[in-house]
Design a protein around this motif. Structure first.
Motif, mmCIF file in Angstrom:
data_model
loop_
_atom_site.group_PDB
_atom_site.id
_atom_site.type_symbol
_atom_site.label_atom_id
_atom_site.label_comp_id
_atom_site.label_asym_id
_atom_site.label_seq_id
_atom_site.Cartn_x
_atom_site.Cartn_y
_atom_site.Cartn_z
ATOM 1 N N ALA A 67 6.233 -13.068 -6.140
ATOM 2 C CA ALA A 67 4.873 -13.110 -6.683
ATOM 3 C C ALA A 67 4.667 -11.987 -7.701
ATOM 4 C CB ALA A 67 3.854 -13.000 -5.552
ATOM 5 N N ALA A 68 5.340 -10.865 -7.505
ATOM 6 C CA ALA A 68 5.236 -9.759 -8.462
ATOM 7 C C ALA A 68 5.735 -10.192 -9.845
ATOM 8 C CB ALA A 68 6.034 -8.561 -7.966
ATOM 9 N N ASN A 69 6.674 -11.125 -9.865
ATOM 10 C CA ASN A 69 7.178 -11.627 -11.148
ATOM 11 C C ASN A 69 6.077 -12.260 -11.977
ATOM 12 O OD1 ASN A 69 9.338 -12.346 -13.038
ATOM 13 N ND2 ASN A 69 8.891 -14.447 -12.393
ATOM 14 N N LEU A 70 5.114 -12.882 -11.319
ATOM 15 C CA LEU A 70 4.012 -13.522 -12.034
ATOM 16 C C LEU A 70 3.112 -12.498 -12.698
ATOM 17 C CD1 LEU A 70 3.109 -16.297 -9.405
ATOM 18 C CD2 LEU A 70 4.578 -16.478 -11.426
ATOM 19 N N GLN A 71 3.242 -11.240 -12.282
ATOM 20 C CA GLN A 71 2.498 -10.145 -12.923
ATOM 21 C C GLN A 71 3.436 -9.260 -13.753
ATOM 22 O OE1 GLN A 71 -0.472 -8.102 -10.436
ATOM 23 N NE2 GLN A 71 -0.235 -9.700 -8.888
ATOM 24 N N GLY A 72 4.663 -9.758 -13.968
ATOM 25 C CA GLY A 72 5.604 -9.037 -14.815
ATOM 26 C C GLY A 72 6.212 -7.796 -14.200
ATOM 27 N N LYS A 73 6.250 -7.737 -12.864
ATOM 28 C CA LYS A 73 6.741 -6.523 -12.205
ATOM 29 C C LYS A 73 7.753 -6.830 -11.104
ATOM 30 C CE LYS A 73 2.703 -3.599 -13.158
ATOM 31 N NZ LYS A 73 3.444 -2.545 -13.889
ATOM 32 N N TYR A 74 8.548 -7.869 -11.272
ATOM 33 C CA TYR A 74 9.521 -8.198 -10.228
ATOM 34 C C TYR A 74 10.514 -7.066 -10.007
ATOM 35 C CZ TYR A 74 13.423 -10.257 -7.723
ATOM 36 O OH TYR A 74 14.411 -10.485 -6.790
ATOM 37 N N LEU A 75 11.139 -6.589 -11.077
ATOM 38 C CA LEU A 75 12.190 -5.590 -10.932
ATOM 39 C C LEU A 75 11.648 -4.284 -10.346
ATOM 40 C CD1 LEU A 75 14.247 -6.193 -14.200
ATOM 41 C CD2 LEU A 75 14.758 -6.969 -11.874
ATOM 42 N N GLN A 76 10.423 -3.907 -10.733
ATOM 43 C CA GLN A 76 9.822 -2.698 -10.172
ATOM 44 C C GLN A 76 9.585 -2.862 -8.674
ATOM 45 O OE1 GLN A 76 8.985 -4.312 -12.979
ATOM 46 N NE2 GLN A 76 7.786 -3.021 -14.376
ATOM 47 N N MET A 77 9.072 -4.029 -8.273
ATOM 48 C CA MET A 77 8.807 -4.288 -6.857
ATOM 49 C C MET A 77 10.120 -4.342 -6.084
ATOM 50 S SD MET A 77 6.363 -4.773 -4.673
ATOM 51 C CE MET A 77 5.863 -5.622 -3.155
ATOM 52 N N HIS A 78 11.103 -4.996 -6.656
ATOM 53 C CA HIS A 78 12.411 -5.097 -6.008
ATOM 54 C C HIS A 78 12.998 -3.706 -5.754
ATOM 55 C CE1 HIS A 78 16.513 -6.494 -5.202
ATOM 56 N NE2 HIS A 78 16.914 -5.554 -6.037
ATOM 57 N N ASP A 79 12.961 -2.852 -6.764
ATOM 58 C CA ASP A 79 13.541 -1.517 -6.627
ATOM 59 C C ASP A 79 12.828 -0.707 -5.556
ATOM 60 O OD1 ASP A 79 15.505 -1.928 -8.502
ATOM 61 O OD2 ASP A 79 14.425 -0.963 -10.150
ATOM 62 N N GLN A 80 11.510 -0.819 -5.504
ATOM 63 C CA GLN A 80 10.758 -0.048 -4.509
ATOM 64 C C GLN A 80 11.006 -0.572 -3.090
ATOM 65 O OE1 GLN A 80 8.961 2.817 -4.988
ATOM 66 N NE2 GLN A 80 9.924 2.662 -7.001
ATOM 67 N N LEU A 81 11.089 -1.883 -2.926
ATOM 68 C CA LEU A 81 11.369 -2.447 -1.605
ATOM 69 C C LEU A 81 12.768 -2.072 -1.146
ATOM 70 C CD1 LEU A 81 9.787 -6.004 -2.026
ATOM 71 C CD2 LEU A 81 8.950 -4.185 -0.518
ATOM 72 N N MET A 82 13.730 -2.122 -2.063
ATOM 73 C CA MET A 82 15.100 -1.758 -1.724
ATOM 74 C C MET A 82 15.223 -0.264 -1.442
ATOM 75 S SD MET A 82 17.519 -3.849 -1.299
ATOM 76 C CE MET A 82 17.884 -5.587 -1.495
ATOM 77 N N GLY A 83 14.415 0.526 -2.103
ATOM 78 C CA GLY A 83 14.491 1.966 -1.936
ATOM 79 C C GLY A 83 13.758 2.488 -0.724
ATOM 80 N N TYR A 84 13.021 1.618 -0.044
ATOM 81 C CA TYR A 84 12.274 2.043 1.144
ATOM 82 C C TYR A 84 13.240 2.152 2.313
ATOM 83 C CZ TYR A 84 8.453 2.345 4.503
ATOM 84 O OH TYR A 84 7.584 2.777 5.480
ATOM 85 N N THR A 85 13.409 3.341 2.835
ATOM 86 C CA THR A 85 14.489 3.576 3.793
ATOM 87 C C THR A 85 14.160 3.168 5.222
ATOM 88 O OG1 THR A 85 13.735 5.871 4.049
ATOM 89 C CG2 THR A 85 15.494 5.442 2.440
#
Length: 211
Positions: free
Chosen positions: A111-129
């Motif tokens: 859904a973040a992709n629809l707001q142009g922020k897929y990669l940013q959301m992906h990186d933050q989710l992956m970086g959450y330890t």
């Protein structure tokens, strides 16, 4: 024959090992065929953003779950690969199999992709330890700068549900049973790869293309 095998157990062991190798080889051929049969679907992003070089000569497809510790650890290896090799196209395949929260996180990323922020959301989710909760997913979405109210609505869209279902079907078709898993070129690599393993897999893909 029975008496001979009983008297010569080493022969029996050799036969068993030969059978196992044959079965593994046969399974490997089936998996390779399945990857080739589904390659267009695997590499087609259907409008999703592509990391790395969209025109790269080798496509790396990664299946992952945001609550998978191995996926989180391998994410740094993937990013290091992209930083070093500027000719790789990376396709993200949301494959939430560990929990309901995993599915929520995948839906939120798409859904973040629809707001142009897929990669940013992906990186933050992956970086959450820590282990993600639903509250974490929406908090991270807000920190990324997403409209969370819109995000919650978009997450339930037919297109996003279809994308996740399509990835599940692809994983089944090529016999992926866990995360992470990579398709690099036309080869399947189940499990985590370190940077040297990724580099070798990419080199293999390039060699096979030029052969």
């Amino acid at each position: 024959i029975k008496d001979y095998l009983v008297s010569n157990p080493a022969v029996m062991q050799e036969s068993i090992e030969a059978l196992q190798k044959h079965m593994q080889s046969e399974q490997s051929r089936k998996m390779e065929g399945a990857v080739r049969d589904n390659l267009d679907k695997l590499q087609n992003t259907a409008g999703l953003p592509v990391a790395g070089n969209p025109q790269g000569d080798v496509t790396v497809v990664e299946f992952f779950d945001y609550n998978c510790g191995y996926c989180k650890s391998v994410n740094a290896e993937v990013k290091a690969l992209l930083a070093e090799d500027k000719n790789i196209r990376l396709v993200h395949r949301e494959y939430p199999i560990l929990s309901q929260v995993s599915k929520t996180a995948a839906e939120a990323a798409l859904a973040a992709n629809l707001q142009g922020k897929y990669l940013q959301m992906h990186d933050q989710l992956m970086g959450y330890t820590d282990h993600l909760s639903e509250e974490d997913v929406y908090r991270i979405a807000g920190e990324v700068g997403l409209d969370v109210t819109r995000l919650r609505t978009d997450m339930q869209s037919a297109a996003i549900q279809a994308e996740i279902a399509s990835t599940r079907a692809l994983a089944d078709a090529i016999s992926i049973r866990g995360t992470p898993a990579f398709v690099i070129g036309t080869n399947l690599y189940p499990g985590a790869l370190d940077k040297s393993g990724l580099v070798a897999a990419v080199a293999r893909a390039r060699a096979e293309k030029s052969a």
